[in-house]
Each structure stands twice: as structure tokens, then as C-alpha cells.
Scaffold this motif. Structure first.
Motif, short mmCIF file in Angstrom:
data_model
loop_
_atom_site.label_atom_id
_atom_site.label_comp_id
_atom_site.label_asym_id
_atom_site.label_seq_id
_atom_site.Cartn_x
_atom_site.Cartn_y
_atom_site.Cartn_z
N ALA A 202 4.59 -3.04 -7.26
CA ALA A 202 4.43 -3.34 -8.69
C ALA A 202 4.57 -4.84 -8.96
O ALA A 202 3.85 -5.39 -9.80
N MET A 203 5.48 -5.51 -8.25
CA MET A 203 5.64 -6.95 -8.45
C MET A 203 4.40 -7.71 -7.99
O MET A 203 3.97 -8.66 -8.65
N ARG A 204 3.80 -7.29 -6.89
CA ARG A 204 2.57 -7.95 -6.44
C ARG A 204 1.45 -7.74 -7.45
O ARG A 204 0.66 -8.65 -7.72
N GLY B 78 0.84 -1.20 0.00
CA GLY B 78 0.00 0.00 0.00
C GLY B 78 0.87 1.25 0.00
O GLY B 78 0.83 2.07 0.92
N VAL B 79 1.69 1.39 -1.04
CA VAL B 79 2.72 2.41 -1.04
C VAL B 79 2.16 3.82 -1.15
O VAL B 79 2.67 4.74 -0.51
N ASP B 80 1.12 4.02 -1.94
CA ASP B 80 0.58 5.37 -2.09
C ASP B 80 0.16 5.93 -0.73
O ASP B 80 0.52 7.06 -0.36
N ASP B 81 -0.59 5.14 0.01
CA ASP B 81 -1.02 5.57 1.33
C ASP B 81 0.17 5.68 2.28
O ASP B 81 0.26 6.61 3.08
N ALA C 117 5.34 -5.15 -14.24
CA ALA C 117 6.69 -5.69 -14.11
C ALA C 117 7.73 -4.67 -14.57
O ALA C 117 8.78 -4.51 -13.94
N ARG C 118 7.43 -3.95 -15.66
CA ARG C 118 8.36 -2.92 -16.13
C ARG C 118 8.44 -1.76 -15.13
O ARG C 118 9.51 -1.17 -14.95
#
Length: 350
Positions: free
Chosen positions: A266-268, A224-227, A286-287
Motif C-alpha cells: 500500500a505504501m508503494r 506483489g502481495v495478492d499473488d 496510505a490509509r
């Protein structure tokens, strides 16, 4: 009864099905000098019924209308009498030597104000634990050196101690606990920033707890990187720290930590898209991951999705089975840290 060494603060809200295992992991402590303060954060009759099954004077139940997670923690802390307090989520577990290990460290470091420990992760879906544990999911890749003192810069760079670590109650009260006076922050990050600014915080590598990773819980998942980024910046502000004015080495560490989190996110997402047969989206994610963190793993995933996406999808369950086998083998060699009578597989019912 003597004053407890550790008071566990446990808000309960819609987690009644997990509560018995959590209580039993506290009751299984080899050192009996503890108290468990449960806060029924929603006036649940079921929570009352469950707690009534454990007639132990060290277990107390407070009831209130739902005041949020932080409100439940603060209600428990206001009733705590232990020298140290530790937040314990109502779906997590303690190793049986948690209190004994913390007390032993404090005896040899009597001036310490907080003791951060490591913890095993386990999956909500299948009960499998993850070998890496909590510290490996943070910027502290190899686990801490025993007795290492944590600094503000360390926390700013992402080395946030496990939330069920033990904090001296007087220090907790001085920094405001989970009531930092600001909205939209990560209360745990704020607590550790404020503690490391003024108090002696030490880390030990012992895995003294088990924490559940749920697909629906962003608070448990660094994806949950944005948060996370928004709350992290607000947490910096709570300390009066302007990220733009950080020392260069600290700013680089913060940026490196955020890139790592974006990579994981992004990988998840790439994996989820692939399992949903959306190969185009999987390639994009993935990119994105590779751009955040150029590495062999990211490059291999991009190549596999470009050349043989069906083979990549077919390989996923094989990898899961191999990981599970490795985890079970590792767990057998570390059985002493398993909560008595409460293995992750037996309690992963949330």
C-alpha cells in the motif's frame, strides 16, 4: 578437475544483456572449486555467443525449448556434480568470497544440509544498492545469528532464506527441488519448507550476493502481495500444513508477516499515485497501509497527504538523494563484499 564445492544453476531467458556480468562474478570467486551450469531456456543464439566468450571448463551450457523458470533450474540441477547447489538468476551477481565463505562454514559444520546467506539489493534503474539487504526485507529484521538453525515454523512465519543459498545436492533431490508436484506455488518457499522439516538448515549473516530489484518483476518485489498470499497458502498445503491448524504462535507470526507485506504494498502504491498526481488515490493507499500496520511512518504519510500533498511530493526526490548518499557511504565501508570487477552501478543495465 576436483569435484566442485558448489554448482550454480542459472536459467537464461531474455536476459542476455546481463549474462556477462553474472558469469564474470562467478569467475571472480576467490575459491575456484565451483561449476556454473547455464540453461539456454529458449534456444537463444545470443546466449550461445556470450557463453562462448568464456572458455572455462567449469562453465557449461545446456539448451532447451523454454520450459519456464523452474524447468530451467531443474534442467541445470540434473546436470550438477557439486556437493552443494545454488540457484543463481542470470541477472544477479555473487560476491567474490561466496564459495569460500560457504565452504568455510561447511568445514566447521560438516553435517549441515543448507547454508542460507544474506544479499545486497540493488535497483535496476540507477544501480544504487539498498543498505538493508535481503534479510531486512523479510521477517528476519536484524539478520540471523551465525549458525542459527532454521525451523519449519520460521519459514511459515516468513523467514525464507535467500534463493541463492547453498543446498546439499542430495537433500535438494530428496525434497524435489523446484518441481514440487503442485501448481501455483512459490517453488523456493516449498523447497525451504521441506528442507527445514527434515534437514539441518543454517543461516549466516554474510552478504554474499547482489540481487536486482526490477519494477516489472513481482518475484523480486514483496509488493506483489495478492499473488504472494495465494502462492504462500498453496506452499503450506504442499507440506500438508493446514494454516487453520497451525500453533497459535506460528499463525500469529504468519499473519504479522502478511500484514507487513500489505503495508509495504500500500505504501508503494501511495507513492506511485502521488508521483502521478493522483492525490485521492494516494490518500486511500496510505490509509490502507496504516490500517494494516499502525506506526509512526504510516501516520506521518497519511498526515502529509491530508495537509500538504504537494510538499510530500516535492520531498520525495530529496529523500531519494539522501538515501543514495547514505548508500554510497555504506558501500565504501563494505567494499570487500563487492563482486570483483562488477559494481552494482556498472552492471545495473537490465
Amino acid at each position: 578437475m576436483p569435484a566442485p564445492s558448489v554448482s550454480f544453476l542459472t536459467p537464461v531467458y531474455r536476459t542476455e544483456s546481463y549474462l556477462p556480468a553474472t558469469i564474470e562474478s562467478v569467475l571472480a570467486q576467490s575459491d575456484p572449486c565451483w561449476e556454473l551450469i547455464l540453461v539456454d531456456n529458449g534456444m537463444s543464439d545470443e546466449a550461445v555467443r556470450i557463453v562462448a566468450q568464456y572458455p572455462d571448463a567449469r562453465i557449461r551450457l545446456l539448451r532447451q525449448q523454454n520450459n519456464g523458470y523452474a524447468g530451467g533450474v531443474m534442467a541445470a540441477s540434473s546436470a550438477a556434480s557439486g556437493e552443494f547447489i545454488a540457484v543463481l538468476d542470470s541477472d544477479d551477481l555473487l560476491a567474490s568470497d561466496y564459495v569460500a565463505s560457504v565452504a568455510a562454514f561447511i568445514r566447521t559444520h560438516p553435517g549441515v544440509d543448507a547454508v542460507g546467506c544474506d544479499a545486497y539489493q540493488f535497483s535496476d534503474g540507477n544501480g544504487e544498492s539498498f543498505i538493508s539487504g535481503y534479510f531486512r526485507s523479510t521477517a528476519l529484521r536484524r539478520g540471523p545469528r551465525r549458525g542459527r538453525r532454521l525451523t519449519v515454523d520460521d519459514v511459515l512465519a516468513g523467514e525464507v532464506p535467500y534463493y541463492s543459498s547453498a543446498i546439499r545436492r542430495t537433500a535438494w533431490n530428496q525434497v524435489g527441488g523446484y518441481a514440487p508436484g503442485m501448481a501455483d506455488v512459490d517453488e523456493s518457499v516449498v523447497v525451504w519448507l521441506r528442507l527445514t522439516e527434515k534437514y539441518d538448515v543454517r543461516l549466516i549473516p554474510d552478504k554474499l550476493a547482489w540481487y536486482r530489484v526490477r519494477d516489472t518483476s513481482l518475484s523480486r518485489d514483496p509488493a506483489g502481495v495478492d499473488d504472494f498470499e495465494r502462492r504462500l497458502l498453496r506452499s503450506f498445503e504442499s507440506l500438508g500444513t493446514d494454516p487453520a491448524r497451525m500453533p497459535a504462535h506460528t499463525r500469529r507470526a504468519v499473519e504479522r508477516n502478511l500484514r507487513r507485506l500489505r503495508f509495504q504494498q500500500a505504501m508503494r502504491r501511495a507513492r506511485g499515485a502521488l508521483l502521478d498526481d493522483d492525490v485521492h488515490a494516494a490518500r486511500i493507499f496510505a490509509r490502507t497501509a496504516l490500517a494494516q500496520r499502525p506506526c509512526l511512518r504510516g501516520a506521518a504519510v497519511v498526515a502529509a497527504l491530508s495537509v500538504a500533498p504537494r510538499a510530500a511530493k516535492a520531498a520525495h526526490p530529496v529523500k531519494q538523494r539522501m538515501t543514495g548518499a547514505c548508500t554510497r557511504a555504506a558501500r565504501r565501508t563494505k567494499a570487500r563484499l563487492r563482486p570483483v570487477g562488477a559494481s552494482p552501478r556498472a552492471t545495473a543495465v537490465r
